[in-house]
Write a protein that holds these residues in place. Structure first.
Motif, PDB file in Angstrom:
ATOM      1  N   UNK A 373       0.829  -1.212   0.000  1.00  0.00           N
ATOM      2  CA  UNK A 373       0.000   0.000   0.000  1.00  0.00           C
ATOM      3  C   UNK A 373       0.860   1.258   0.000  1.00  0.00           C
ATOM      4  N   UNK A 374       0.211   2.404  -0.236  1.00  0.00           N
ATOM      5  CA  UNK A 374       0.915   3.677  -0.355  1.00  0.00           C
ATOM      6  C   UNK A 374       1.769   4.023   0.841  1.00  0.00           C
ATOM      7  N   UNK A 397       6.555   7.100  -8.466  1.00  0.00           N
ATOM      8  CA  UNK A 397       5.410   6.205  -8.461  1.00  0.00           C
ATOM      9  C   UNK A 397       5.934   4.782  -8.687  1.00  0.00           C
ATOM     10  N   UNK A 398       5.115   3.797  -8.333  1.00  0.00           N
ATOM     11  CA  UNK A 398       5.551   2.401  -8.382  1.00  0.00           C
ATOM     12  C   UNK A 398       4.516   1.573  -9.138  1.00  0.00           C
ATOM     13  N   UNK A 399       5.004   0.623  -9.947  1.00  0.00           N
ATOM     14  CA  UNK A 399       4.118  -0.271 -10.702  1.00  0.00           C
ATOM     15  C   UNK A 399       4.752  -1.656 -10.794  1.00  0.00           C
ATOM     16  N   UNK A 483       1.172   4.455  -6.236  1.00  0.00           N
ATOM     17  CA  UNK A 483       1.375   3.133  -6.822  1.00  0.00           C
ATOM     18  C   UNK A 483       0.100   2.669  -7.493  1.00  0.00           C
ATOM     19  N   UNK A 484       0.266   1.827  -8.509  1.00  0.00           N
ATOM     20  CA  UNK A 484      -0.866   1.286  -9.254  1.00  0.00           C
ATOM     21  C   UNK A 484      -0.642  -0.198  -9.487  1.00  0.00           C
ATOM     22  N   UNK A 485      -1.720  -0.910  -9.697  1.00  0.00           N
ATOM     23  CA  UNK A 485      -1.642  -2.364  -9.859  1.00  0.00           C
ATOM     24  C   UNK A 485      -1.515  -2.778 -11.321  1.00  0.00           C
ATOM     25  N   UNK A 486      -1.368  -1.781 -12.186  1.00  0.00           N
ATOM     26  CA  UNK A 486      -1.143  -2.079 -13.611  1.00  0.00           C
ATOM     27  C   UNK A 486      -0.083  -1.118 -14.137  1.00  0.00           C
TER      28      UNK A 486
END
Length: 498
Positions: A373-374, A397-399, A483-486
């Motif tokens: 999580x963030x 940002x993270x992916x 962060x995003x899951x894609x």
């Protein structure tokens, strides 16, 4: 000391007393808010549809009112937008705060005669509690700038529409009007880069004491000041001593800001949203923001780990625990009922109730079951920046990288550095080990050779600004997800790789 600074101290003491009254009686305060909300909305269309007249307890409420997001409430909102009265709240809303939606397109969040004052009072009280704690009332003598959206409003069926920050601009108290920057004309400029340039021109000769906004956009303002003057911001504004921010965690920006300013300044964190002003930092040396329990909002919480279960447990503040990730659900005097705003929070204190924003329920990485999580990625980076003080980060940002060209999958960190690490391997390793300590699922996946440790992709200067500009989201209240899951954002950012 100016007259405003002299008068601010007794007023701050009075507000502190009032805030302490409800903060020290949290459960009773929330019960009173709950009963008043149900009573006031009992004759609305929503109240009749959900039999508010028979709701006497929280248990009754849970049985009759399901948790909804904007999509679930949209049919009612559309009726109010079309001019119908007594839909979600009595009468018509004063405003609709227009925000960018997802599947529904634009979102229209109602603001009412009862809810609007809470946005103004919470922002005011945050400054007054700072004065009460520190005794530093001189901050009200100088000029104050609030980097915000345009205050120009449009009208639809007799109700005004605009961005929340633009609506709030109409409510600056009379006693602050002379201190307020920028000018109305400059504030109305829509193009963000043009607006920032105009703000720099207007403020350079002013005695700025308070600067406020989302850190990423304030950073852009500070950089332009430095480029224009070849001086540190703190040398240009000698009496700038208070930075007020919200929207994102300040910690990843702190070192960069202190370098731009040239010294440390006090800061106050706020948690405002179109749906309500939920919390603000009430103590300089306490972690977390004071949850606003007496502002026409009733709160429920669902453990984030169970949010997507068929029938997750809904609890009130009475039953929350510290350091648990909760989805925050609100019912408000703007007519939002058991409404999921999408944020996750953690309690850092239960006496009084203080929270941090830990992320978004839809913003996480769990491509392999790790559910990062963030809060975890922000903390990991914060720890690394403390160990590597020469490194400064502008944005990140993270992916997930699910299908790498070689080797195991990994988390890809896109970072725009102000100062790069001398040893990327050591810097990456430190962040990764911090994440493993925080998140046992992530640790197991690394240990079990399902994932390899994270990798950093370094981006060109202004990469994130250019990306946001390409999406039509430069400035204002817009911000990059941590962060995003894609890889929707990640694939765009690869254009800016060094």
């Amino acid at each position: 000391m100016g007259l405003k600074a002299i008068l601010a101290k007794p007023f701050a003491t009075y507000i502190k007393f009032k805030v302490n009254n409800w903060a020290n009686n949290p459960v009773k305060t929330q019960e009173k808010v709950f009963k008043e909300l149900i009573k006031q909305a009992s004759q609305t269309a929503f109240g009749k549809d959900h039999d508010f007249n028979s709701i006497h307890t929280f248990e009754d409420f849970k049985k009759r009112v399901p948790v909804r997001d904007y999509e679930g409430l949209k049919a009612y909102v559309d009726r109010a937008v079309n001019g119908e009265e007594d839909v979600l709240w009595k009468g018509k809303p004063l405003y609709f705060a227009k925000t960018s939606g997802t599947t529904s397109g634009a979102k229209y969040i109602p603001l009412t005669k009862e809810s609007m004052p809470n946005h103004i009072e919470a922002a005011r009280n945050a400054i007054l509690l700072y004065i009460a704690e520190t005794g530093n009332s001189s901050v009200v003598n100088g000029k104050m700038i609030f980097l915000q959206g345009s205050p120009i409003l449009t009208e639809k069926n007799g109700i005004q529409l605009g961005r929340l920050s633009g609506i709030v601009a109409h409510y600056v108290p009379a006693y602050l009007q002379k201190n307020r920057m920028p000018s109305w004309e400059t504030n109305c400029i829509e193009d963000w880069e043009t607006k920032v340039n105009a703000i720099v021109e207007e403020t350079l000769q002013e005695d700025m004491s308070i600067i406020s906004g989302i850190p990423s956009w304030v950073q852009m303002y500070f950089e332009k000041i430095q480029q224009t003057t070849n001086k540190k911001v703190g040398d240009v504004f000698k009496n700038f001593n208070l930075f007020i921010y919200g929207g994102v965690n300040y910690e990843p920006y702190r070192a960069k800001f202190e370098n731009l300013i040239g010294r440390k300044v006090d800061s106050i964190e706020l948690y405002p949203a179109s749906e309500g002003f939920f919390a603000y930092q009430d103590k300089q040396n306490e972690n977390g923001m004071l949850l606003q329990l007496n502002s026409g909002m009733f709160y429920e919480f669902i453990k984030a780990d169970h949010f997507f279960d068929e029938d997750p447990e809904r609890i009130t503040i009475k039953d929350v625990e510290k350091n648990v990730n909760y989805v925050m659900i609100i019912s408000t005097n703007a007519g939002l009922w058991a409404y999921n705003i999408g944020d996750t929070v953690m309690f850092t204190s239960l006496k009084p109730y203080r929270i941090i924003v830990s992320g978004r329920i839809k913003h996480f990485i769990s491509a392999f079951g790790e559910h990062v999580i963030g809060k975890e990625v922000e903390y990991a980076l914060k720890e690394a920046l403390q160990v590597f003080p020469q490194v400064r980060v502008s944005e990140f940002t993270v992916a997930p990288q699910i299908n790498p060209e070689a080797g195991l999958p990994y988390h890809e960190w896109f970072i725009e550095f102000e100062n790069k690490p001398k040893d990327f391997t050591e810097f990456s390793k430190y962040i990764d080990e911090s994440l493993q300590k925080q998140n046992s699922y992530y640790f197991d996946l690394i240990e079990g050779k399902v994932l390899q440790p994270l990798k950093i992709s370094s981006l060109k200067k202004h990469a994130f600004q250019n990306y946001m500009k390409s999406q039509g989201k430069l400035g204002g209240q817009n911000k990059i997800p941590r962060l995003t899951n894609d890889r929707t954002i990640a694939n765009q950012l690869t254009k800016y790789l060094l």
